[in-house]
Each structure stands twice: as C-alpha cells, then as structure tokens.
Design an enzyme around this catalytic site. Structure first.
Site, PDB file in Angstrom:
ATOM      1  N   TYR A 247       6.414  -9.657   7.885  1.00 53.74           N
ATOM      2  CA  TYR A 247       6.259  -8.206   8.008  1.00 53.74           C
ATOM      3  C   TYR A 247       6.732  -7.757   9.391  1.00 53.74           C
ATOM      4  O   TYR A 247       6.624  -8.501  10.371  1.00 53.74           O
ATOM      5  CB  TYR A 247       4.791  -7.797   7.878  1.00 53.74           C
TER       6      TYR A 247
ATOM      7  N   ASP B  29       0.821  -1.210   0.000  1.00 49.48           N
ATOM      8  CA  ASP B  29       0.000   0.000   0.000  1.00 49.48           C
ATOM      9  C   ASP B  29       0.855   1.260   0.000  1.00 49.48           C
ATOM     10  O   ASP B  29       2.043   1.217   0.318  1.00 49.48           O
ATOM     11  CB  ASP B  29      -0.899   0.010   1.245  1.00 49.48           C
TER      12      ASP B  29
END
Lengths: 257, 257
Positions: B122, B64
C-alpha cells in the site's frame, strides 16, 4: 477573527490580487452563467463570507467547461484590512476541495487581472497509451496511437510569431476586430506516457489552443502535412484547420503581467 | 466481434486474471453492497456485457470507501475464447472513466485472486503543505504542519517483522483468529510536497495501514514517542495507537503472488 471596515472611501480601497488553481471538471468554466455552476460563482460566494460585501471580481480569462487552471488570477477592491496570509486561509475554508487560492498580494490601483495581462501559457495534456489511466479521467486527453512528437514539433514551429489566427478560432459573439496574436513559444514534450503541448502567447482567440492541438494531432496522423500549417494560417479559413481538441486536456498554466 | 461459447463443461473453463486500477472516490469500496455503488458491481455489469454470462468474480481484497487502487487483481472462470488483448479493450469500453483494466492473463485452475496472494503493498499519500492542492482533492491527505519524516521512519522500523497487530486493527465482524502479520517493508519518503508512506506485508488486518499511518502522524506531532511503538504493539489495545487516517490518501499499489 479580523475586523472589517467596509465604509472606506474609494481611495482607501485596496486592490487585492489572488492566484487560484482549480480542477475544471465540475464547472462550466470561470464566468458566471445562468443555470450552470461556474468557478466565479462559487468564488464570489466564498469571498462574500469573508468580506461581507459584494465586490466586483475581475478574472484574467474565460475558461471553457472542463478546462483546468494551475494558475488563474483575479483582482477586486475591498476596504478589508485583513492581511494577505490570513486571507488565503480564510477563503480556502469556504471553497470546495477542487478550488484553492494559493497566493494573495496587494497591487497598485491600476492593476487589472485581465487588461494588465501581457501573456498566457497553456498546457494541453495527452495520455498517449493503448490503456487509459483512470487517475487522468477528465484531466488529460486519452490518445491511443503513438504520437509523432518530432513531426508535431516541426509543425508547431509554424505557429510561432505574429499571425492572424482566424483559421484557428471559433467565431462567436465574442468576435474581435483584431485577430492577430503573437505566439512566443510552442513545444511538444514527451515524458513517459504523457505528451504535453506547451504554448505561450500575448493572447489567444476563442478555442485557439484546442484547435492548434487538434490540428497537430492531424499532423501526427498524416492527415495534415507539417508544411501546410502556414497555408492554413494564410487561408483564415477555420475549415482547413483540424478539429477542436476536447477541453479536459487543457490547463491554463501561467499568466504574465 | 468474437464468438462466445458458454456451454463448455467445467474442465474447459479458462481461469482469467485481470489487473485493474481505479479512483475510489465515487465508490463504496470494492465489494458489492446493498444501496451503494461499488467497483465490483460496475465491473460485474461490464463483464456481463462482454461474456453474456454471470461469472463468480474473486477480488484480491476488500477496499474501503474512497480508497484507490493502482493494482487490483480479480479472477473468474469463463468458457469465452476471446484472447486477452481483445478482452482488455472490450471490457474497458463498458467501464466508466475512473476504472480500467490494464492487464489480462490466463492462469492455471488453482489461481485465486485472494487466496493465492502472498503479499500486498500500500501507499498512503500526504500532501504536506500549508496550501492544499485541488488536483489532489480526494486523492491525498492534506496535512498542514511540516512532517518529521526521519522521526516517522525511525518509528516505522518497529512495525517491520512478525507481530500481533491487534492494536492496529479495527475489530469488526471480520475478526480473524490469527492477528499476526509480517510487515516486510515500511518506509516514508518525501518528494517535493508529497510525503508517501509505503508498506508491504504478507497481509493486513482491517484498517491496519490507516491506523499505522495515523499513529506515525502522532509521532511526528510528538504525541506518541517513536520508542513507544513496540509497547503499543505488545499492548494489543487499539486505544493506545493513533487515529485511523482518512481513506482518501490510501492506494492499494501492488499484489504479490
């Protein structure tokens, strides 16, 4: 919200000192300039929103375009009675994300961010690897060839002490009569891919740290000999020293009072 | 400069994989979009300057706007015979300072950056202090109140395992039929003022990491109970989970093949 009282007589004014940190990338240094955004300018605007008065802000140092500060000290006089902790949070709300006040204290009337300063420490950061690091873009010098840290430390010893540093200064309109400065500490430290130049002095001439670092990089390259540093100092001739290292590796790290 | 040979038959094409890292701040994520600068777009342009051909670049993941990558993997087929080391330096010369290729390798014909991926890791970074850190502007979430790391770790254990994570996904046009994912690891670590959320899974639904982090922040606040996580998972109802944490704390950290 606190009340402000701006009609105090001069003797009632508090002398407030603040410590700031900032990323220099987006600013033309500290000092207000025409046609260029500086940290002082955005700080002054934020301060006005809190105090509703224009105060005379004294900064501890000029910094060049792109130079960063882990510690930058300012002082100003105000009639505001806001307590220091509230003041920090109030002004940070009006500062952009790359500038922040992290300490506030009330000083005696004589304290001056610049003239009371007894010494400064700078760090010059180098990312020493074949591959650059995008997270250090604008925040450390990318230097490809392996740096000879021991050799540079050997050379850096020669800077320590009281010397006329004319050979390591950019001469400009700010030329000062006394070009002597006392370097108290100069070490180069390697940590993983970082090579950090750490230097403390009672004061620095214009571009002095960047020219010393540029000279030490030449020492690592073998283009200047470690033992030549005293001769370069003695020459008082800028052309014998190395180039001025770029600003984006430089951090004003500590101010001593 | 190397010679390129672009008229090879398809079987002669090499399958090149690259590892990149990038600061996501200035980009609208990885994938090419109209009217927005993405990492893929600037990467494609740089690649064209080297290869003089338009290649079909496969990226390992969407990211994103504002999300960073310590590791991002792409692959493409090319007739170029340039060796991998030269290729890294050539493309980095054409990439901006906030994007960098750090590894290049030749893969067998079947390797696909996305479909061959077996798992991802992540890291979500939080700067947990009353005072924000200007050097982390856009690079970590600033969270003022002290986070309860032990409590969040207790809650995070419930994410580990194979679950239908519908409650922790933003539903969009990318809705997939299989909403099951296997979380292999989820730990929250405190280091000085950083609180880092580290999570590995065989795959992630859209916004899954950010919603899990947002939910754990609610746990720290006492607004969601640690023991309620299994019920939220079972509900398959997004509205029971916490808010989506902002993108700028998120780093794609590792890709497993």
């Amino acid at each position: 919200m606190q009340q402000f009282n701006n009609d105090k007589s001069k003797s009632d004014l508090r002398n407030i000192a603040l410590k700031l940190s900032y990323v220099g990338t987006n600013y033309h240094g500290w000092q207000v300039q025409k046609n260029a955004v500086t940290v002082q300018e955005i700080f002054q605007k934020a301060l006005y929103k809190i105090l509703k008065e224009n105060v005379d802000i004294k900064g501890c140092s000029r910094t060049d375009t792109g130079v960063h500060a882990n510690m930058y000290v300012v002082n100003f006089r105000t009639g505001s009675r806001m307590n220091c902790e509230n003041f920090i949070f109030a002004i940070n709300r009006h500062l952009p994300g790359d500038v922040c006040v992290y300490e506030c204290s009330e000083k005696d009337a004589n304290f001056h961010a610049r003239y009371s300063c007894k010494g400064k420490e700078y760090i010059y950061k180098v990312w020493n690897d074949k591959i650059r690091n995008p997270f250090l873009d604008g925040r450390a010098l990318h230097y490809w060839y392996p740096l000879k840290v021991d050799l540079m430390n050997e050379a850096a010893k020669n800077f320590v002490g009281k010397h006329d540093f004319t050979a390591f200064a950019t001469l400009d309109s700010r030329k000062q009569e006394n070009m002597e400065r006392t370097v108290e500490y100069f070490k180069i430290e390697k940590e993983n891919n970082f090579v950090n130049f750490i230097v403390r002095a009672d004061g620095f001439l214009y571009n002095m740290v960047r020219i010393m670092v540029g000279t030490l990089l030449r020492v690592s390259q073998g283009k200047i000999k470690s033992g030549d540093i005293p001769k370069i100092i003695d020459s008082k001739n800028r052309s014998f020293a190395g180039p001025t290292a770029p600003p984006h590796g430089l951090y004003l790290n500590r101010i001593f009072y």
